[in-house]
Design an enzyme around this catalytic site. Sequence first.
Site, PDB file in Angstrom:
ATOM      1  N   GLY A  14     -44.359  -9.940  72.300  1.00 25.75           N
ATOM      2  CA  GLY A  14     -45.022  -9.184  71.221  1.00 25.75           C
ATOM      3  C   GLY A  14     -46.234  -8.456  71.766  1.00 25.75           C
ATOM      4  N   ARG A  15     -47.372  -9.138  71.753  1.00 29.24           N
ATOM      5  CA  ARG A  15     -48.601  -8.609  72.342  1.00 29.24           C
ATOM      6  C   ARG A  15     -49.322  -9.728  73.088  1.00 29.24           C
ATOM      7  NH1 ARG A  15     -46.826  -4.319  72.134  1.00 29.24           N
ATOM      8  NH2 ARG A  15     -47.544  -2.473  71.044  1.00 29.24           N
ATOM      9  N   GLU A  70     -53.699  -5.595  79.859  1.00 32.18           N
ATOM     10  CA  GLU A  70     -52.756  -4.820  80.682  1.00 32.18           C
ATOM     11  C   GLU A  70     -53.449  -3.607  81.292  1.00 32.18           C
ATOM     12  OE1 GLU A  70     -49.390  -3.934  78.163  1.00 32.18           O
ATOM     13  OE2 GLU A  70     -49.002  -6.044  77.818  1.00 32.18           O
ATOM     14  N   HIS A 109     -44.480  -5.148  80.990  1.00 37.16           N
ATOM     15  CA  HIS A 109     -44.334  -4.543  79.663  1.00 37.16           C
ATOM     16  C   HIS A 109     -43.204  -3.505  79.655  1.00 37.16           C
ATOM     17  CE1 HIS A 109     -46.654  -3.485  75.727  1.00 37.16           C
ATOM     18  NE2 HIS A 109     -45.351  -3.269  75.598  1.00 37.16           N
TER      19      HIS A 109
HETATM   20  P1  NAP Z   1     -41.977  -6.128  62.254  1.00 32.18           P
HETATM   21  O1  NAP Z   1     -40.615  -5.716  61.822  1.00 32.18           O
HETATM   22  O2  NAP Z   1     -43.160  -5.630  61.498  1.00 32.18           O
HETATM   23  O3  NAP Z   1     -42.000  -7.725  62.271  1.00 32.18           O
HETATM   24  C1  NAP Z   1     -43.170  -8.462  62.434  1.00 32.18           C
HETATM   25  C2  NAP Z   1     -42.850  -9.937  62.169  1.00 32.18           C
HETATM   26  O4  NAP Z   1     -44.032 -10.698  62.444  1.00 32.18           O
HETATM   27  C3  NAP Z   1     -42.467 -10.222  60.724  1.00 32.18           C
HETATM   28  O5  NAP Z   1     -41.467 -11.211  60.702  1.00 32.18           O
HETATM   29  C4  NAP Z   1     -43.760 -10.764  60.114  1.00 32.18           C
HETATM   30  O6  NAP Z   1     -43.458 -11.621  59.035  1.00 32.18           O
HETATM   31  C5  NAP Z   1     -44.333 -11.516  61.309  1.00 32.18           C
HETATM   32  N1  NAP Z   1     -45.787 -11.684  61.257  1.00 32.18           N
HETATM   33  C6  NAP Z   1     -46.738 -10.718  61.152  1.00 32.18           C
HETATM   34  N2  NAP Z   1     -47.961 -11.275  61.111  1.00 32.18           N
HETATM   35  C7  NAP Z   1     -47.774 -12.612  61.175  1.00 32.18           C
HETATM   36  C8  NAP Z   1     -48.669 -13.717  61.146  1.00 32.18           C
HETATM   37  N3  NAP Z   1     -49.982 -13.560  61.055  1.00 32.18           N
HETATM   38  N4  NAP Z   1     -48.138 -14.966  61.237  1.00 32.18           N
HETATM   39  C9  NAP Z   1     -46.801 -15.141  61.317  1.00 32.18           C
HETATM   40  N5  NAP Z   1     -45.897 -14.127  61.360  1.00 32.18           N
HETATM   41  C10 NAP Z   1     -46.398 -12.878  61.273  1.00 32.18           C
HETATM   42  O7  NAP Z   1     -42.243  -5.712  63.769  1.00 32.18           O
HETATM   43  P2  NAP Z   1     -41.189  -5.521  64.937  1.00 32.18           P
HETATM   44  O8  NAP Z   1     -40.617  -4.155  64.881  1.00 32.18           O
HETATM   45  O9  NAP Z   1     -40.257  -6.680  64.970  1.00 32.18           O
HETATM   46  O10 NAP Z   1     -42.182  -5.582  66.216  1.00 32.18           O
HETATM   47  C11 NAP Z   1     -42.965  -6.721  66.438  1.00 32.18           C
HETATM   48  C12 NAP Z   1     -43.973  -6.489  67.554  1.00 32.18           C
HETATM   49  O11 NAP Z   1     -43.326  -6.494  68.821  1.00 32.18           O
HETATM   50  C13 NAP Z   1     -44.699  -5.139  67.533  1.00 32.18           C
HETATM   51  O12 NAP Z   1     -45.777  -5.132  66.614  1.00 32.18           O
HETATM   52  C14 NAP Z   1     -45.173  -5.002  68.963  1.00 32.18           C
HETATM   53  O13 NAP Z   1     -46.466  -5.539  69.124  1.00 32.18           O
HETATM   54  C15 NAP Z   1     -44.180  -5.861  69.762  1.00 32.18           C
HETATM   55  N6  NAP Z   1     -43.340  -5.045  70.668  1.00 32.18           N
HETATM   56  C16 NAP Z   1     -43.337  -5.298  72.003  1.00 32.18           C
HETATM   57  C17 NAP Z   1     -42.529  -4.541  72.840  1.00 32.18           C
HETATM   58  C18 NAP Z   1     -42.483  -4.764  74.317  1.00 32.18           C
HETATM   59  O14 NAP Z   1     -42.198  -3.832  75.048  1.00 32.18           O
HETATM   60  N7  NAP Z   1     -42.741  -5.980  74.793  1.00 32.18           N
HETATM   61  C19 NAP Z   1     -41.742  -3.520  72.318  1.00 32.18           C
HETATM   62  C20 NAP Z   1     -41.756  -3.295  70.961  1.00 32.18           C
HETATM   63  C21 NAP Z   1     -42.555  -4.076  70.131  1.00 32.18           C
HETATM   64  P3  NAP Z   1     -44.490 -11.870  57.808  1.00 32.18           P
HETATM   65  O15 NAP Z   1     -45.032 -10.528  57.427  1.00 32.18           O
HETATM   66  O16 NAP Z   1     -43.682 -12.580  56.752  1.00 32.18           O
HETATM   67  O17 NAP Z   1     -45.542 -12.763  58.388  1.00 32.18           O
HETATM   68  C1  8YV Z   2     -44.065   0.472  74.390  1.00 39.64           C
HETATM   69  C2  8YV Z   2     -44.299  -1.435  72.684  1.00 39.64           C
HETATM   70  O1  8YV Z   2     -43.926   0.162  75.732  1.00 39.64           O
HETATM   71  O2  8YV Z   2     -43.333  -0.323  70.850  1.00 39.64           O
HETATM   72  C3  8YV Z   2     -44.188  -1.126  71.229  1.00 39.64           C
HETATM   73  O3  8YV Z   2     -44.936  -1.722  70.445  1.00 39.64           O
HETATM   74  O4  8YV Z   2     -45.019  -2.306  73.065  1.00 39.64           O
HETATM   75  C4  8YV Z   2     -43.483  -0.707  73.688  1.00 39.64           C
HETATM   76  O5  8YV Z   2     -42.255  -0.284  73.163  1.00 39.64           O
HETATM   77  C5  8YV Z   2     -45.466   0.844  74.196  1.00 39.64           C
HETATM   78  O6  8YV Z   2     -45.818   1.038  72.877  1.00 39.64           O
HETATM   79  C6  8YV Z   2     -45.738   2.125  74.956  1.00 39.64           C
HETATM   80  O7  8YV Z   2     -47.076   2.330  75.077  1.00 39.64           O
END
Ligand code: NAP
Ligand code: 8YV
Length: 323
Positions: A231-232, A261, A279
């Site tokens: 996630g983050r 990062e 990442h």
């Molecule tokens: P999303 O659809 O908004 O889902 C977020 C989930 O987190 C929901 O199930 C939400 O449920 C839960 N949540 C939020 N705040 C919470 C809290 N305080 N306690 C417990 N659960 C909580 O988002 P998504 O599209 O799945 O993306 C999630 C995150 O992945 C992004 O925000 C980003 O930071 C990360 N990400 C990382 C990468 C990477 O390259 N590694 C790529 C894309 C995204 P509730 O609202 O019911 O709590």
């Molecule tokens: C990207 C991500 O690498 O979508 C996100 O939240 O963490 C990744 O898909 C990033 O946002 C690019 O800066």
Amino acid sequence: MQGRPTIVVPGRMSEFVRERLPDHFQPVFLDAADPALVTADLAASVSGIAIQGKLPSGFVDAFPNLEIIASFGVGYDGVDAAHAAGRGIVVTNTSDVLSEEVADTTIGLLINTLRRLPAAEQWLRQGRWAKEGPFALSPLTLRGRTVGLYGLGRIGRAIARRLESFGVSIAYHTRQPRDDLAYAYYPTLVEMAGAVDTLIVIVPGTEETRRTVNAEVLAALGDEGVLISVGRGTTVDEAALADALQRGVIAAAGLDVFENEPYVPDALLALPNVSLLPHVGSASRATRKAMGDLVVDNLVSWFKTGAALTPVAETPFRRRKPV
Ligand code: NAP
Ligand code: 8YV
């Protein structure tokens, strides 16, 4: 859309956005999101910002006629959406188009962490297989595991769907239980950590989630425990994690995201029971192009139709006056 709205792009931005913006807009590329780089003429002319990463509110406030901030990525922790909402500025992200890619990466990282595949490949490449014999058996396996998802949103659900086919048990913790899914729900993270042996973190980086994967949660996960963080980085207490890995409080971790990062703590780099990625969750050309297209399409839609395609929850706005 009359004329071409001016869109400012401060700092690094995906090539896919840079290439397409001039087809529809007057883009202005700046070295950084620094208000000192904004002339009076530019300040008055800008109606949109395209951003990848951190956007200081001081920079946003340099533009009195700003209407939209289009952020590259689904996580928009780099943008103060509440501040934008207060000024009536819509914020968009790139939700959905990357979910399946990030879920694929998560499964890859999970298996790399458990089965030590990157270390096994190094063993082969370094000629050690031929000289010293087979690579050591992995102490860990996915077989028989119970996986807890911290976050069951778009990406969490895509990960869970994949995990179903691996035959593991699935649980989740979010703030609100979902009545459309049969996975076991835990109202607190520490309760779930105590009930599973594999914790996958896929919540947004907010103040509420900050360092919630702490020493108590890691202790609850236990000595067979595996943490996967996609996630983050801010959600994990990295010092507590390094300590837990060093002392065998948990068995292993796989990390794609870090608090500071691109810097990774030396304590984590030094550990053999950690699999580290820079990442790359969404980092295929196809998915990054889809994300870039969605940044541009949000801007086009806003100025053409008065509605963004993927506004974030804090700014469900419509545009009043057509240009
Ligand atoms: P999303 O659809 O908004 O889902 C977020 C989930 O987190 C929901 O199930 C939400 O449920 C839960 N949540 C939020 N705040 C919470 C809290 N305080 N306690 C417990 N659960 C909580 O988002 P998504 O599209 O799945 O993306 C999630 C995150 O992945 C992004 O925000 C980003 O930071 C990360 N990400 C990382 C990468 C990477 O390259 N590694 C790529 C894309 C995204 P509730 O609202 O019911 O709590
Ligand atoms: C990207 C991500 O690498 O979508 C996100 O939240 O963490 C990744 O898909 C990033 O946002 C690019 O800066």
